[in-house]
Design an enzyme around this catalytic site. Structure first.
Site, PDB file in Angstrom:
ATOM      1  N   HIS A  29      13.688  55.131 -46.817  1.00  0.00           N
ATOM      2  CA  HIS A  29      12.969  53.860 -46.933  1.00  0.00           C
ATOM      3  C   HIS A  29      13.874  52.663 -46.661  1.00  0.00           C
ATOM      4  O   HIS A  29      14.744  52.338 -47.462  1.00  0.00           O
ATOM      5  CB  HIS A  29      12.358  53.777 -48.346  1.00  0.00           C
ATOM      6  N   ASN A  42      10.669  48.549 -55.332  1.00  0.00           N
ATOM      7  CA  ASN A  42       9.300  48.071 -55.492  1.00  0.00           C
ATOM      8  C   ASN A  42       8.736  48.325 -56.880  1.00  0.00           C
ATOM      9  O   ASN A  42       7.693  47.811 -57.240  1.00  0.00           O
ATOM     10  CB  ASN A  42       8.382  48.673 -54.420  1.00  0.00           C
ATOM     11  N   SER A  82       6.245  53.236 -47.777  1.00  0.00           N
ATOM     12  CA  SER A  82       6.570  52.428 -48.954  1.00  0.00           C
ATOM     13  C   SER A  82       5.781  52.893 -50.164  1.00  0.00           C
ATOM     14  O   SER A  82       6.205  52.681 -51.290  1.00  0.00           O
ATOM     15  CB  SER A  82       6.189  50.965 -48.727  1.00  0.00           C
ATOM     16  N   GLU A  85      16.724  53.397 -49.393  1.00  0.00           N
ATOM     17  CA  GLU A  85      16.406  54.349 -50.459  1.00  0.00           C
ATOM     18  C   GLU A  85      16.163  55.716 -49.811  1.00  0.00           C
ATOM     19  O   GLU A  85      15.416  55.817 -48.831  1.00  0.00           O
ATOM     20  CB  GLU A  85      15.148  53.900 -51.228  1.00  0.00           C
TER      21      GLU A  85
HETATM   22  P1  NAI Z   1       3.580  48.010 -37.920  1.00  0.00           P
HETATM   23  O1  NAI Z   1       2.104  47.806 -37.961  1.00  0.00           O
HETATM   24  O2  NAI Z   1       4.452  46.860 -37.550  1.00  0.00           O
HETATM   25  O3  NAI Z   1       3.920  49.201 -36.889  1.00  0.00           O
HETATM   26  C1  NAI Z   1       3.268  50.430 -36.870  1.00  0.00           C
HETATM   27  C2  NAI Z   1       3.312  50.995 -35.447  1.00  0.00           C
HETATM   28  O4  NAI Z   1       2.845  52.347 -35.487  1.00  0.00           O
HETATM   29  C3  NAI Z   1       2.420  50.236 -34.460  1.00  0.00           C
HETATM   30  O5  NAI Z   1       3.198  49.854 -33.343  1.00  0.00           O
HETATM   31  C4  NAI Z   1       1.349  51.270 -34.060  1.00  0.00           C
HETATM   32  O6  NAI Z   1       0.957  51.162 -32.697  1.00  0.00           O
HETATM   33  C5  NAI Z   1       2.062  52.584 -34.319  1.00  0.00           C
HETATM   34  N1  NAI Z   1       1.161  53.694 -34.597  1.00  0.00           N
HETATM   35  C6  NAI Z   1       0.067  53.718 -35.375  1.00  0.00           C
HETATM   36  N2  NAI Z   1      -0.455  54.964 -35.410  1.00  0.00           N
HETATM   37  C7  NAI Z   1       0.331  55.745 -34.632  1.00  0.00           C
HETATM   38  C8  NAI Z   1       0.327  57.112 -34.286  1.00  0.00           C
HETATM   39  N3  NAI Z   1      -0.628  57.922 -34.739  1.00  0.00           N
HETATM   40  N4  NAI Z   1       1.312  57.569 -33.483  1.00  0.00           N
HETATM   41  C9  NAI Z   1       2.281  56.743 -33.037  1.00  0.00           C
HETATM   42  N5  NAI Z   1       2.330  55.436 -33.318  1.00  0.00           N
HETATM   43  C10 NAI Z   1       1.370  54.949 -34.112  1.00  0.00           C
HETATM   44  O7  NAI Z   1       3.978  48.631 -39.329  1.00  0.00           O
HETATM   45  P2  NAI Z   1       5.363  48.491 -40.151  1.00  0.00           P
HETATM   46  O8  NAI Z   1       5.317  47.262 -40.958  1.00  0.00           O
HETATM   47  O9  NAI Z   1       6.491  48.714 -39.217  1.00  0.00           O
HETATM   48  O10 NAI Z   1       5.245  49.723 -41.176  1.00  0.00           O
HETATM   49  C11 NAI Z   1       5.416  51.057 -40.782  1.00  0.00           C
HETATM   50  C12 NAI Z   1       5.695  51.937 -41.976  1.00  0.00           C
HETATM   51  O11 NAI Z   1       6.858  51.462 -42.662  1.00  0.00           O
HETATM   52  C13 NAI Z   1       4.588  51.996 -43.037  1.00  0.00           C
HETATM   53  O12 NAI Z   1       4.566  53.292 -43.565  1.00  0.00           O
HETATM   54  C14 NAI Z   1       5.056  50.976 -44.077  1.00  0.00           C
HETATM   55  O13 NAI Z   1       4.556  51.295 -45.365  1.00  0.00           O
HETATM   56  C15 NAI Z   1       6.564  51.191 -44.034  1.00  0.00           C
HETATM   57  N6  NAI Z   1       7.374  50.049 -44.463  1.00  0.00           N
HETATM   58  C16 NAI Z   1       7.067  48.759 -44.085  1.00  0.00           C
HETATM   59  C17 NAI Z   1       7.876  47.700 -44.505  1.00  0.00           C
HETATM   60  C18 NAI Z   1       7.569  46.287 -44.084  1.00  0.00           C
HETATM   61  O14 NAI Z   1       8.103  45.348 -44.716  1.00  0.00           O
HETATM   62  N7  NAI Z   1       6.765  46.058 -43.066  1.00  0.00           N
HETATM   63  C19 NAI Z   1       9.052  47.919 -45.373  1.00  0.00           C
HETATM   64  C20 NAI Z   1       9.350  49.318 -45.621  1.00  0.00           C
HETATM   65  C21 NAI Z   1       8.490  50.312 -45.209  1.00  0.00           C
END
Ligand code: NAI
Length: 384
Positions: A137, A187, A116, A149
């Site tokens: 995105h 955003n 993001s 996006e």
């Molecule tokens: P989250 O915390 O729910 O999930 C992240 C996952 O990645 C966790 O299950 C973790 O165990 C895993 N992880 C961490 N390091 C790792 C690695 N080295 N190798 C493999 N797995 C690994 O996070 P979320 O909210 O799903 O966000 C993920 C990405 O998406 C971020 O880059 C965030 O900026 C982006 N994003 C998030 C949004 C949201 O509303 N939550 C919306 C759009 C984008």
């Protein structure tokens, strides 16, 4: 098509569901076995609910589930045609995963990130072939939100851009192509919805309930800004604002508000903590807005003109096309109208006069009118 998804958290698991529903063979990878188990369980629940609602049948449910394999071994992604990374928002960690991944997959595999706030150029730079890297995105919850996006980095090849748009369109999503700049489209353009509303509150013009009432009743927004910040979480929303503000070299247009920072520091995060701008405790009484139409109109027009100015400036700086900017706001954050179409409806003269009035009052750069609006006024043009 084989799709590898890295990270099975909120976003990764939603993206896996979309790809599997579209018929792709998905490898969903995470280093944390608990996160994988949780993703599998949560999909089971989501699909069962869809059956209850009559949206899918049991056969479709099994088909989607069978299309996803859960793995804690990155090697299992080696046959991917496309990989989408959705792990923790940390550039160093993302870079290390990407460089390992590149050695595993074939040379024509697209390597994408769902980031993001990080630049796609900085992520692409970790690859030997950065032209295969792109931003894809999604919005939360990914299976429900129509908008995606697509963000080419300056290194990305045109072929990869075209292929990505095709795939995401095949997944039945609406694509908006955005330049690799902070906040991409949504955003960035949405910032005044929160920022200007917070400023109106801080100036003592109206309380949260009245500002929310004004934007819902007179603007047609589904949620007021304070309800929405409570829904997103004040910590999350504040961090996005602060990130965009610093990434834009402290442009005052994106300046965060102390009110939100204090609410965040106090743990008043919104719905998830039981208290934010509103109280979510059982039996809590919702404050009554001051339903003064003249005051409401003043609030609504001030927030609207700031949103329009932001959308016009994004077009001026070629962040995206006019169609994509309007689509992004209606399909990504459910705005009742596209902001540029709204500008046409209100009249470009009105936009320039209203924002200039704010500038004359405050003498702050925050209220500078986009040069595009001024030029359009001079030339009697409209956006569409
Ligand atoms: P989250 O915390 O729910 O999930 C992240 C996952 O990645 C966790 O299950 C973790 O165990 C895993 N992880 C961490 N390091 C790792 C690695 N080295 N190798 C493999 N797995 C690994 O996070 P979320 O909210 O799903 O966000 C993920 C990405 O998406 C971020 O880059 C965030 O900026 C982006 N994003 C998030 C949004 C949201 O509303 N939550 C919306 C759009 C984008």
């Amino acid at each position: 098509m084989n799709v590898g998804i890295i990270g099975s958290g909120t976003m990764g698991s939603g993206i896996a569901q979309i790809a599997a529903t579209a018929g792709c063979a998905v490898q969903l990878y995470d280093t944390n076995q608990n996160a994988l188990n949780k993703a599998e369980l949560s999909l089971e629940k989501i699909l069962s609910r869809l059956i209850e609602k009559g949206r899918i049948d049991t056969e479709e449910k099994s088909r989607i589930q069978n299309n996803i394999s859960y793995t804690d071994t990155l090697d299992d992604l080696s046959n991917s045609n496309l990989t989408i990374e959705a792990i923790v928002e940390n550039l160093e960690i993302k870079k290390s995963v990407f460089s390992t991944l590149e050695d595993l997959v074939s040379s024509d595999c697209i390597i994408a990130s769902n980031t993001s706030s990080l630049s796609i150029a900085s992520i692409a730079a970790s690859l030997k072939n950065p032209e295969r890297c792109i931003g894809i995105h999604f919005f939360n919850p990914a299976p429900l939100m129509k908008l995606v996006e697509v963000i080419p980095a300056i290194q990305t090849s045109q072929k990869v851009v075209e292929k990505t748009i095709q795939i995401i369109t095949d997944w039945k999503k609406v694509v908006a192509v955005a330049k690799d700049t902070p906040g991409f489209i949504v955003n960035r353009v949405a910032r005044p919805f929160y920022g200007e509303s917070l400023k109106i509150y801080e100036e003592g013009i109206a309380d949260f309930a009245t500002i929310d009432w004004s934007l819902k009743k007179l603007g047609g927004f589904r949620m007021g800004p304070f309800e929405l910040m409570d829904f997103i979480g004040n910590d999350v929303n504040y961090t996005v604002t602060e990130t965009v503000f610093s990434a834009f070299y402290f442009d005052p247009r994106y300046k965060p508000a102390f009110t939100q920072k204090r609410f965040s520091e106090a743990g008043y995060l919104g719905r998830k903590s039981g208290k934010g701008y509103y109280d979510y405790a059982e039996g809590a009484v919702k404050p009554i807005p001051k339903t003064d139409e003249a005051l409401g109109e003043l609030i609504f027009e001030r927030v609207l003109v700031m949103l329009i100015n932001e959308a016009a400036d994004a077009l001026f700086l070629n962040i995206a096309s006019a169609e994509d900017i309007d689509n992004a706001m209606t399909k990504g954050v459910n705005y009742p109208k596209g902001l540029l179409a709204w500008a046409d409806e209100k009249g470009i003269d009105w936009c320039v006069t209203t924002i200039d009035k704010l500038y004359n009052e405050y003498h702050e750069d925050r209220y500078r009118c986009s040069p595009l609006l001024r030029k359009m006024k001079r030339e009697h043009k409209t956006f569409f």
